[in-house]
Design a protein around this motif. Structure first.
Motif, PDB file in Angstrom:
ATOM      1  N   TYR A  67       8.680  -4.901   5.420  1.00  0.00           N
ATOM      2  CA  TYR A  67       8.905  -6.293   5.809  1.00  0.00           C
ATOM      3  C   TYR A  67      10.322  -6.472   6.326  1.00  0.00           C
ATOM      4  CZ  TYR A  67       8.953 -11.376   5.614  1.00  0.00           C
ATOM      5  OH  TYR A  67       9.037 -12.693   5.953  1.00  0.00           O
ATOM      6  N   GLU A  68      10.425  -7.037   7.525  1.00  0.00           N
ATOM      7  CA  GLU A  68      11.703  -7.436   8.087  1.00  0.00           C
ATOM      8  C   GLU A  68      11.449  -8.742   8.835  1.00  0.00           C
ATOM      9  OE1 GLU A  68      15.107  -5.932  11.238  1.00  0.00           O
ATOM     10  OE2 GLU A  68      13.627  -4.482  10.511  1.00  0.00           O
ATOM     11  N   GLU A  69      11.949  -9.844   8.298  1.00  0.00           N
ATOM     12  CA  GLU A  69      11.665 -11.167   8.836  1.00  0.00           C
ATOM     13  C   GLU A  69      11.904 -11.236  10.343  1.00  0.00           C
ATOM     14  OE1 GLU A  69      12.686 -15.838   7.938  1.00  0.00           O
ATOM     15  OE2 GLU A  69      13.557 -14.291   6.676  1.00  0.00           O
ATOM     16  N   ASN A  70      10.968 -11.879  11.020  1.00  0.00           N
ATOM     17  CA  ASN A  70      10.982 -12.061  12.473  1.00  0.00           C
ATOM     18  C   ASN A  70      10.856 -10.765  13.263  1.00  0.00           C
ATOM     19  OD1 ASN A  70      11.292 -14.917  12.423  1.00  0.00           O
ATOM     20  ND2 ASN A  70      13.443 -14.619  11.919  1.00  0.00           N
ATOM     21  N   LYS A  71      10.535  -9.667  12.607  1.00  0.00           N
ATOM     22  CA  LYS A  71      10.497  -8.358  13.270  1.00  0.00           C
ATOM     23  C   LYS A  71       9.255  -7.535  12.938  1.00  0.00           C
ATOM     24  CE  LYS A  71      12.573  -5.024  15.588  1.00  0.00           C
ATOM     25  NZ  LYS A  71      12.353  -5.001  17.010  1.00  0.00           N
ATOM     26  N   MET A  72       8.939  -7.374  11.615  1.00  0.00           N
ATOM     27  CA  MET A  72       7.884  -6.439  11.231  1.00  0.00           C
ATOM     28  C   MET A  72       7.318  -6.787   9.858  1.00  0.00           C
ATOM     29  SD  MET A  72       7.207  -3.596   9.097  1.00  0.00           S
ATOM     30  CE  MET A  72       8.777  -2.979   8.608  1.00  0.00           C
ATOM     31  N   MET A  73       6.006  -6.636   9.730  1.00  0.00           N
ATOM     32  CA  MET A  73       5.350  -6.725   8.427  1.00  0.00           C
ATOM     33  C   MET A  73       4.241  -5.681   8.411  1.00  0.00           C
ATOM     34  SD  MET A  73       3.597  -9.899   6.357  1.00  0.00           S
ATOM     35  CE  MET A  73       2.322 -10.244   7.562  1.00  0.00           C
ATOM     36  N   SER A  74       4.244  -4.885   7.351  1.00  0.00           N
ATOM     37  CA  SER A  74       3.219  -3.863   7.184  1.00  0.00           C
ATOM     38  C   SER A  74       2.634  -4.005   5.784  1.00  0.00           C
ATOM     39  CB  SER A  74       3.838  -2.469   7.372  1.00  0.00           C
ATOM     40  OG  SER A  74       2.837  -1.466   7.308  1.00  0.00           O
ATOM     41  N   CYS A  75       1.324  -3.839   5.680  1.00  0.00           N
ATOM     42  CA  CYS A  75       0.682  -3.976   4.378  1.00  0.00           C
ATOM     43  C   CYS A  75      -0.553  -3.086   4.297  1.00  0.00           C
ATOM     44  CB  CYS A  75       0.322  -5.430   4.118  1.00  0.00           C
ATOM     45  SG  CYS A  75      -0.623  -6.204   5.422  1.00  0.00           S
ATOM     46  N   ILE A  76      -0.857  -2.719   3.074  1.00  0.00           N
ATOM     47  CA  ILE A  76      -2.122  -2.058   2.765  1.00  0.00           C
ATOM     48  C   ILE A  76      -3.071  -3.166   2.357  1.00  0.00           C
ATOM     49  CG2 ILE A  76      -3.321  -0.417   1.257  1.00  0.00           C
ATOM     50  CD1 ILE A  76      -1.291   0.887   3.216  1.00  0.00           C
ATOM     51  N   GLU A  77      -4.220  -3.247   3.037  1.00  0.00           N
ATOM     52  CA  GLU A  77      -5.138  -4.363   2.786  1.00  0.00           C
ATOM     53  C   GLU A  77      -6.501  -3.880   2.322  1.00  0.00           C
ATOM     54  OE1 GLU A  77      -8.025  -5.366   4.641  1.00  0.00           O
ATOM     55  OE2 GLU A  77      -7.911  -3.658   5.978  1.00  0.00           O
ATOM     56  N   HIS A  78      -7.163  -4.775   1.580  1.00  0.00           N
ATOM     57  CA  HIS A  78      -8.529  -4.570   1.091  1.00  0.00           C
ATOM     58  C   HIS A  78      -9.334  -5.821   1.454  1.00  0.00           C
ATOM     59  CE1 HIS A  78      -6.968  -1.395  -1.598  1.00  0.00           C
ATOM     60  NE2 HIS A  78      -5.977  -2.226  -1.811  1.00  0.00           N
ATOM     61  N   PRO A  79     -10.636  -5.670   1.713  1.00  0.00           N
ATOM     62  CA  PRO A  79     -11.455  -6.864   1.909  1.00  0.00           C
ATOM     63  C   PRO A  79     -11.575  -7.615   0.585  1.00  0.00           C
ATOM     64  CG  PRO A  79     -12.828  -4.897   1.868  1.00  0.00           C
ATOM     65  CD  PRO A  79     -11.400  -4.440   1.809  1.00  0.00           C
ATOM     66  N   GLY A  80     -11.763  -8.922   0.670  1.00  0.00           N
ATOM     67  CA  GLY A  80     -11.889  -9.733  -0.540  1.00  0.00           C
ATOM     68  C   GLY A  80     -13.074  -9.327  -1.403  1.00  0.00           C
ATOM     69  N   PRO A  81     -13.010  -9.644  -2.700  1.00  0.00           N
ATOM     70  CA  PRO A  81     -14.063  -9.256  -3.647  1.00  0.00           C
ATOM     71  C   PRO A  81     -15.446  -9.788  -3.307  1.00  0.00           C
ATOM     72  CG  PRO A  81     -12.122 -10.068  -4.811  1.00  0.00           C
ATOM     73  CD  PRO A  81     -11.884 -10.309  -3.352  1.00  0.00           C
ATOM     74  N   SER A  82     -15.534 -10.909  -2.586  1.00  0.00           N
ATOM     75  CA  SER A  82     -16.859 -11.453  -2.286  1.00  0.00           C
ATOM     76  C   SER A  82     -17.559 -10.703  -1.157  1.00  0.00           C
ATOM     77  CB  SER A  82     -16.759 -12.946  -1.942  1.00  0.00           C
ATOM     78  OG  SER A  82     -16.090 -13.136  -0.722  1.00  0.00           O
ATOM     79  N   TYR A  83     -16.848  -9.809  -0.484  1.00  0.00           N
ATOM     80  CA  TYR A  83     -17.441  -9.085   0.638  1.00  0.00           C
ATOM     81  C   TYR A  83     -18.134  -7.786   0.224  1.00  0.00           C
ATOM     82  CZ  TYR A  83     -15.004 -12.366   3.610  1.00  0.00           C
ATOM     83  OH  TYR A  83     -14.558 -13.518   4.210  1.00  0.00           O
ATOM     84  N   TYR A  84     -17.485  -7.017  -0.618  1.00  0.00           N
ATOM     85  CA  TYR A  84     -18.041  -5.720  -1.020  1.00  0.00           C
ATOM     86  C   TYR A  84     -17.747  -5.485  -2.495  1.00  0.00           C
ATOM     87  CZ  TYR A  84     -17.830  -5.075   4.031  1.00  0.00           C
ATOM     88  OH  TYR A  84     -17.970  -5.242   5.373  1.00  0.00           O
TER      89      TYR A  84
END
Length: 149
Positions: A67-84
């Motif tokens: 995370y660098e404000e106004n420049k970059m955001m990176s994250c590891i994501e998962h679908p929400g619990p109601s999906y799978y």
């Protein structure tokens, strides 16, 4: 599979960033969802809004890894619990970067590091085009697009 998208937006990086992280921006471009996060590396985030579980449905959640404000955001994501039911096993990495190009902003999104046999991989490929187009339209005009969904 690695998904990579590049959009040029006629606005300053701060305006694009505001659309990506502010409650007003995310509510408009991510179908009523708000991004909840401290925006600190190693801490959680979630896109929460209307859906399968009512107004507080968790659509996507995970961990901020850069995370660098106004420049970059990176994250590891998962679908929400109601999906799978196995949502915790399903993941990918999303990285937004913003670069100033003249009086414009180049928004790059890379969605990679998919877990094996992720059921959302194919639909995500087409959905990103809609979301990114909506970001561009919203930042440049203050209005969102009507995709009929």
């Amino acid at each position: 599979m690695n998904l990579k998208y590049e959009f040029y937006i006629n606005a300053e990086p701060e305006a694009v960033w505001h659309a990506l992280v502010s409650p007003e921006g995310t509510r408009n471009i991510f179908y009523g969802c708000v991004l909840e996060s401290s925006f600190k590396v190693g801490e959680p985030f979630a896109y929460i809004g209307p859906g399968n579980d009512g107004d507080q449905t968790v659509h996507v959640y995970g961990t901020i890894v850069g995370y660098e404000e106004n420049k970059m955001m990176s994250c590891i994501e998962h679908p929400g619990p109601s999906y799978y039911p196995n949502h915790e096993e399903l993941q990918s990495r999303m990285t937004y970067t913003l670069d100033k190009v003249g009086q414009c902003t180049k928004l790059t999104l890379i969605n990679d590091e998919w877990s094996d046999n992720h059921p959302s991989m194919k639909t995500t490929e087409s959905h990103w085009w809609m979301i990114l187009s909506n970001i561009k339209t919203y930042v440049e005009t203050g209005k969102t697009m009507d995709f009929g969904v």
